[in-house]
Scaffold this motif. Structure first.
Motif, PDB file in Angstrom:
ATOM      1  N   VAL A 186       0.852  -1.199   0.000  1.00 28.24           N
ATOM      2  CA  VAL A 186       0.000   0.000   0.000  1.00 28.24           C
ATOM      3  C   VAL A 186       0.889   1.251   0.000  1.00 28.24           C
ATOM      4  CG1 VAL A 186      -1.656   1.350   1.348  1.00 28.24           C
ATOM      5  CG2 VAL A 186      -1.958  -1.126   1.118  1.00 28.24           C
ATOM      6  N   THR A 187       1.907   1.255   0.870  1.00 24.75           N
ATOM      7  CA  THR A 187       2.809   2.405   0.959  1.00 24.75           C
ATOM      8  C   THR A 187       3.528   2.627  -0.365  1.00 24.75           C
ATOM      9  OG1 THR A 187       3.167   1.824   3.266  1.00 24.75           O
ATOM     10  CG2 THR A 187       4.682   3.415   2.305  1.00 24.75           C
ATOM     11  N   ALA A 188       3.937   1.512  -0.978  1.00 26.99           N
ATOM     12  CA  ALA A 188       4.754   1.624  -2.186  1.00 26.99           C
ATOM     13  C   ALA A 188       3.953   2.146  -3.369  1.00 26.99           C
ATOM     14  CB  ALA A 188       5.378   0.270  -2.521  1.00 26.99           C
ATOM     15  N   VAL A 189       2.729   1.656  -3.525  1.00 29.49           N
ATOM     16  CA  VAL A 189       2.014   1.983  -4.767  1.00 29.49           C
ATOM     17  C   VAL A 189       1.186   3.266  -4.663  1.00 29.49           C
ATOM     18  CG1 VAL A 189       1.932  -0.426  -5.495  1.00 29.49           C
ATOM     19  CG2 VAL A 189      -0.022   0.565  -4.272  1.00 29.49           C
ATOM     20  N   ALA A 190       0.918   3.747  -3.440  1.00 31.96           N
ATOM     21  CA  ALA A 190       0.084   4.939  -3.314  1.00 31.96           C
ATOM     22  C   ALA A 190       0.889   6.179  -3.697  1.00 31.96           C
ATOM     23  CB  ALA A 190      -0.439   5.067  -1.889  1.00 31.96           C
ATOM     24  N   PRO A 191       0.437   6.921  -4.715  1.00 31.35           N
ATOM     25  CA  PRO A 191       1.196   8.103  -5.119  1.00 31.35           C
ATOM     26  C   PRO A 191       1.034   9.263  -4.141  1.00 31.35           C
ATOM     27  CG  PRO A 191      -0.770   7.872  -6.479  1.00 31.35           C
ATOM     28  CD  PRO A 191      -0.724   6.675  -5.572  1.00 31.35           C
ATOM     29  N   ASN A 192      -0.036   9.278  -3.378  1.00 40.90           N
ATOM     30  CA  ASN A 192      -0.262  10.387  -2.435  1.00 40.90           C
ATOM     31  C   ASN A 192      -1.157   9.904  -1.297  1.00 40.90           C
ATOM     32  OD1 ASN A 192      -3.115  10.693  -3.181  1.00 40.90           O
ATOM     33  ND2 ASN A 192      -2.300  11.442  -5.118  1.00 40.90           N
ATOM     34  N   PRO A 193      -1.269  10.713  -0.232  1.00 40.21           N
ATOM     35  CA  PRO A 193      -2.040  10.262   0.942  1.00 40.21           C
ATOM     36  C   PRO A 193      -3.503   9.941   0.633  1.00 40.21           C
ATOM     37  CG  PRO A 193      -0.663  12.127   1.532  1.00 40.21           C
ATOM     38  CD  PRO A 193      -0.555  11.981   0.038  1.00 40.21           C
ATOM     39  N   ALA A 194      -4.124  10.662  -0.307  1.00 41.47           N
ATOM     40  CA  ALA A 194      -5.539  10.418  -0.587  1.00 41.47           C
ATOM     41  C   ALA A 194      -5.732   9.014  -1.168  1.00 41.47           C
ATOM     42  CB  ALA A 194      -6.069  11.483  -1.546  1.00 41.47           C
ATOM     43  N   VAL A 195      -4.920   8.670  -2.151  1.00 46.15           N
ATOM     44  CA  VAL A 195      -5.010   7.331  -2.742  1.00 46.15           C
ATOM     45  C   VAL A 195      -4.627   6.281  -1.695  1.00 46.15           C
ATOM     46  CG1 VAL A 195      -4.088   5.787  -4.507  1.00 46.15           C
ATOM     47  CG2 VAL A 195      -4.574   8.174  -5.074  1.00 46.15           C
ATOM     48  N   GLY A 196      -3.611   6.597  -0.903  1.00 47.50           N
ATOM     49  CA  GLY A 196      -3.192   5.687   0.160  1.00 47.50           C
ATOM     50  C   GLY A 196      -4.346   5.375   1.102  1.00 47.50           C
TER      51      GLY A 196
ATOM     52  N   LEU B 294       8.153  -8.733  -2.410  1.00 51.36           N
ATOM     53  CA  LEU B 294       8.846  -8.477  -3.673  1.00 51.36           C
ATOM     54  C   LEU B 294       8.195  -7.322  -4.424  1.00 51.36           C
ATOM     55  CD1 LEU B 294       9.626 -12.084  -4.993  1.00 51.36           C
ATOM     56  CD2 LEU B 294      11.256 -10.329  -4.245  1.00 51.36           C
ATOM     57  N   VAL B 295       6.852  -7.345  -4.459  1.00 50.02           N
ATOM     58  CA  VAL B 295       6.135  -6.258  -5.130  1.00 50.02           C
ATOM     59  C   VAL B 295       6.488  -4.931  -4.465  1.00 50.02           C
ATOM     60  CG1 VAL B 295       3.856  -5.262  -5.582  1.00 50.02           C
ATOM     61  CG2 VAL B 295       4.231  -7.726  -5.892  1.00 50.02           C
ATOM     62  N   ALA B 296       6.497  -4.920  -3.139  1.00 54.27           N
ATOM     63  CA  ALA B 296       6.766  -3.675  -2.413  1.00 54.27           C
ATOM     64  C   ALA B 296       8.176  -3.181  -2.700  1.00 54.27           C
ATOM     65  CB  ALA B 296       6.568  -3.885  -0.913  1.00 54.27           C
ATOM     66  N   VAL B 297       9.136  -4.088  -2.674  1.00 57.14           N
ATOM     67  CA  VAL B 297      10.528  -3.682  -2.905  1.00 57.14           C
ATOM     68  C   VAL B 297      10.694  -3.151  -4.327  1.00 57.14           C
ATOM     69  CG1 VAL B 297      12.880  -4.553  -3.155  1.00 57.14           C
ATOM     70  CG2 VAL B 297      11.520  -5.186  -1.157  1.00 57.14           C
ATOM     71  N   ARG B 298      10.013  -3.824  -5.283  1.00 56.86           N
ATOM     72  CA  ARG B 298      10.124  -3.396  -6.679  1.00 56.86           C
ATOM     73  C   ARG B 298       9.514  -2.020  -6.913  1.00 56.86           C
ATOM     74  NH1 ARG B 298      10.783  -7.663 -10.414  1.00 56.86           N
ATOM     75  NH2 ARG B 298      12.723  -8.644  -9.732  1.00 56.86           N
ATOM     76  N   THR B 299       8.433  -1.730  -6.210  1.00 57.53           N
ATOM     77  CA  THR B 299       7.684  -0.509  -6.544  1.00 57.53           C
ATOM     78  C   THR B 299       7.935   0.628  -5.563  1.00 57.53           C
ATOM     79  OG1 THR B 299       5.793  -1.425  -5.339  1.00 57.53           O
ATOM     80  CG2 THR B 299       5.787  -1.688  -7.720  1.00 57.53           C
ATOM     81  N   PHE B 300       8.705   0.377  -4.517  1.00 59.58           N
ATOM     82  CA  PHE B 300       8.822   1.407  -3.488  1.00 59.58           C
ATOM     83  C   PHE B 300       9.577   2.632  -3.987  1.00 59.58           C
ATOM     84  CE2 PHE B 300      10.004   3.526   0.376  1.00 59.58           C
ATOM     85  CZ  PHE B 300       8.844   3.388   1.118  1.00 59.58           C
TER      86      PHE B 300
END
Lengths: 248, 303
Positions: free
Chosen positions: A159-169, A239-245
């Motif tokens: 969630v942290t990695a893919v959210a571009p901003n707090p609202a989407v998060g 893995l997804v998180a590390v890739r996209t963080f």
């Protein structure tokens, strides 16, 4: 007096979490209050043959331990970390010997501490107020607990990695919150779900964790498939998180 | 004997098609206050972020006391402290907690109790970051950049948001750093700040170093040693003024006619204005400043 940077960061993040009464309520207070309220319903305390001789409230103890994890690691922590990224706190720390990764580690440690407190409280209330058994296989219970915690932390990391901003998060965290509450059995314990549904839910991280926690409570070693599902999700999501963080 | 603190050699960095910094080279001696000046978007921040290891250049090479910031970030953080634009802290962390936490990062930190007084936050030590004013947040950010007693301190927009007194206090702090042997990289677009503080200044324009000299050297090299300016009530022939001997530039600026040129141009200009039957009002004749040199180097064709 010298403190290691990591320890100092954990202490600081711990103090900061202590200043968030609302987050602490949802992580530590809410699962216990829900347990008490459900336990006040007489039928929830009755042992049921359909549930293998367990009562609903016994099943809820494990589910509510997981609820605390879902709220803390799936919602509260991502919101804080997304805020840190937005406010460029992580970037600021990139210029110090601490580095942003250890701040995130400190966050995980602090939330894990709150989750452990919530779990102890739920188990104690279940035992004292409603006669729910303490885990009969404590080692297996602890193992399952840690696997489930790792899975939820990796969900929070995605969630942290893919959210571009707090609202989407915020939206993502809410989606995680409600879907994971369902699979953990907050609305209906997994063991009480119709077979097909229970099987599907059993392949989700929290569904598998609920089953495994219940087995460990009854003194069995959990089915390996449950542990494997929980661990597998952790690996994939990490893995997804590390890739996209992104640090910024 | 001087030692080189920072070397930037042929730095180039682009974001997609946009080249932010191109062929930027300079070196900063230890104990120097080195200014990086330029318009917004000129590449100042990209340059210092590359020095701080936050950005890796496409080509070129940077060394900070021999450390490569792009490959040895851990080593770099021990010799370089940076105050970043717009970077904040945790909302509810107090001033004291932030300084204590930051102190724990370093082997031999500067005592924060002294630093907190030095930046004027002594009475706000238990206030949370989110409750500080913009200027107080800025001063805390400066203190955090310095708490590790860095050999090189990078201050990006040092005095943004500070009131005049706080600015002067920060200037004193910067001079004190230099006197104690710390190298200071000062990114700014405040001319007075650069002129007063810097030993040398690099003026960056369109991603390149347009000039690099001492403040005096930059002013001398400017086309204008004096600046004459005045207001007129009726139209005036600017082209005729520009053709006078010694005049480097004539422009109309915020309702004033501004004439830059060598010594003595003032009298020639005023004679010409009066000859055309116009009386100049609010007349001012001043020395050329860094502003003039800066505008020379960074402004496109004058009107």
């Amino acid at each position: 007096m010298t403190t290691s940077p990591t320890v100092a960061a954990i202490r600081t993040e711990g103090r900061l979490l202590a200043r968030e009464p609302i987050a602490l309520f949802w992580i530590i207070g809410f699962p216990s209050i829900l347990l008490v309220l459900l336990g006040l319903i007489p039928s929830f305390r009755e042992e049921s043959a359909e549930l293998g001789g367990q009562s609903l409230i016994q099943l809820y103890v494990g589910t509510l331990v997981l609820l605390s994890m879902i709220v803390a690691a799936g919602q509260a922590m991502p919101e804080v970390l997304i805020g840190y990224r937005q406010r460029r706190v992580l970037r600021r720390l990139q210029t110090t010997p601490l580095g942003p990764a250890r701040l995130i580690l400190a966050q995980a440690v602090v939330y894990a501490g709150a989750i452990v407190a919530a779990a102890v409280l739920c188990l104690a209330i279940g035992r004292v107020a409603f006669g729910a058994p303490l885990p009969q296989a404590p080692g297996a219970y602890l193992l399952t607990f840690l696997l489930a915690l790792a899975a939820m932390l990796s969900v929070g990391a995605v969630v942290t990695a893919v959210a571009p901003n707090p609202a989407v998060g915020n939206v993502l965290a809410m989606a995680v919150l409600f879907s994971f509450m369902f699979t953990a059995g907050v609305w209906l314990p997994v063991q009480a779900m119709p077979d097909t549904l229970a099987q599907v839910v059993g392949y989700t991280p929290m569904g598998a964790a609920t089953e495994a926690l219940n087995q460990a409570t009854l003194g069995e070693f959990p089915d390996l498939v449950h542990l494997a599902v929980t661990a597998g999700w952790t690996v994939v999501l990490s893995l997804v998180a590390v890739r996209t963080f992104r640090w910024e | 004997m001087t030692q080189t603190a920072v070397v930037v050699d042929g730095l180039r960095k682009s974001y997609g098609d946009k080249v932010a910094v191109d062929e930027v080279s300079f070196s900063v001696e230890a104990g120097e206050i080195f200014g990086i000046l330029g318009p917004n978007g000129a590449g100042k921040t990209t340059t210092v972020e590359a020095i701080a290891g936050l950005r890796v250049g496409d080509t070129g090479r940077i060394r900070v006391h021999g450390i490569d910031p792009w490959t040895d970030r851990d080593g770099l953080t021990r010799v370089l402290g940076i105050q970043l634009q717009e970077a904040q802290l945790q909302e509810k962390i107090t001033v004291r907690e932030a300084l204590e936490l930051w102190s724990s990062f370093y082997d031999t930190p500067r005592p924060w109790q002294e630093l907190i007084e030095r930046v004027g936050l002594g009475e706000h030590r238990d206030r949370r970051f989110g409750k500080l004013s913009g200027g107080q947040q800025q001063r805390l950010s400066i203190a955090l950049a310095l708490v590790g007693a860095p050999q090189v301190a990078v201050l990006d927009e040092l005095s943004t948001g500070l009131d005049p007194r706080a600015r002067r206090e920060m200037w004193d702090l910067v001079r004190e750093l230099r006197d104690n042997g710390t190298t200071v990289l000062l990114v700014t677009h405040a001319m007075d700040e650069a002129q007063l503080l810097c030993d040398r200044i690099a003026i960056v324009k369109d991603g390149r170093v347009a000039a690099l000299d001492t403040p005096d050297g930059l002013i001398r090299s400017a086309t204008a040693a004096t600046v004459t300016s005045f207001r007129v009530d009726s139209a005036i022939d600017l082209v005729a003024l520009r053709e006078l001997p010694g005049v480097a530039d004539v422009r109309s600026d915020a309702g004033r006619v501004v004439v830059e040129g060598s010594e003595g141009t003032s009298l020639a200009v005023l004679d010409r204005v009066r000859d055309s039957g116009i009386t100049p009002r609010d007349l001012r004749v001043v020395d050329g400043s860094l502003d003039t040199a800066y505008l020379d180097l960074t402004t496109e064709e004058s009107a």
